[in-house]
Design an enzyme around this catalytic site. Structure first.
Site, short mmCIF file in Angstrom:
data_model
loop_
_atom_site.label_atom_id
_atom_site.label_comp_id
_atom_site.label_asym_id
_atom_site.label_seq_id
_atom_site.Cartn_x
_atom_site.Cartn_y
_atom_site.Cartn_z
CG ASN A 70 31.12 -9.20 12.10
OD1 ASN A 70 30.13 -9.51 12.76
ND2 ASN A 70 32.32 -9.08 12.65
CE1 TYR A 134 25.98 -2.56 17.94
CE2 TYR A 134 23.86 -3.35 18.72
CZ TYR A 134 25.10 -3.60 18.16
OH TYR A 134 25.45 -4.88 17.82
#
Length: 232
Positions: A70, A134
């Site tokens: 994560n 990203y």
């Protein structure tokens, strides 16, 4: 208690989706090892972009049944203004760290002939203005996930990805501030573009992660599941 007797490692577990996931897995019986860049209450320090640290920490854990990758950061900027170090920082944290953690975890999972790996992608993998770094990293997560599912499947190791849409976290609050908005205003705009007319909560993503980490999802592998309120 569907994770009783299982050991789960959750990276980026100090806040947001990572913290919610660690809490849920623990509540459902797992022995959870929460990792983050800095140690804290119930959190073990580990720089997941550092191969030596990852190998050392994972060796200390020993048995690993579940891995939730994560850890992630944002360094948003338009292409013509994006410094090289912002590109590399996001790729290293959001993609290379997953490779390192998966490589370390599979040593134990293959021996046990059992494992559940869940990687965090994002709706931004489909393209997002101001997020070339990203978006590229999160798209890479999906390719990595599909490939590892093929390689590790013969050892009863499933590998899946979860791709959240707009979730109310510290990361999205920081994005709001970057564009000169308050978190509340930013969330309201995102909600207008979402069929469910609201933004998501970390615990809603954690619930999907827990399903993919469970034996209930034992025949689900190589998939990316979008958790985004119906946004297209």
């Amino acid at each position: 208690m569907r994770f009783e007797g299982r050991t789960a490692v959750v990276t980026g577990a100090a806040q947001g989706i990572g913290a919610a996931t660690a809490e849920l897995l623990r509540a459902q019986g797992a022995n959870v090892v929460a990792l983050d860049l800095k140690a804290g209450d119930g959190v073990v320090a580990c720089d997941v972009t550092d191969k030596a640290q990852v190998d050392e920490v994972f060796a200390g854990i020993g048995r690993i049944d579940i891995l939730v990758n994560n850890a992630g950061i944002t360094r948003d900027n338009l292409l013509f203004k994006m410094p090289y170090d912002e590109w590399t920082a996001v790729l290293q944290t959001n993609l290379t760290s997953m490779f390192l953690c998966c490589q370390a975890a599979q040593r134990y999972m293959v021996k046990a002939r059992y494992g559940r790996i869940v990687n965090l992608s994002s709706r931004s993998a489909l393209g997002a203005r101001g997020q070339a770094n990203y978006a590229a990293a999160k798209a890479g997560v999906q390719g990595l996930t599909a490939t590892l599912a093929i390689e590790l499947g013969p050892y009863d190791i499933t590998v899946n990805a979860v791709a959240p849409g707009y979730i109310a976290t510290a990361m999205t609050a920081a994005t709001a501030e970057r564009v000169g908005s308050s978190p509340e205003e930013h969330q309201a705009l995102a909600a207008e573009r979402t069929p469910l007319r609201r933004v998501g909560r970390p615990e809603e993503v954690a619930a999907v992660i827990a399903f993919l980490a469970s034996d209930e999802a034992s025949y689900v592998s190589g998939q990316t599941l979008y958790v985004n309120g119906g946004a297209r």
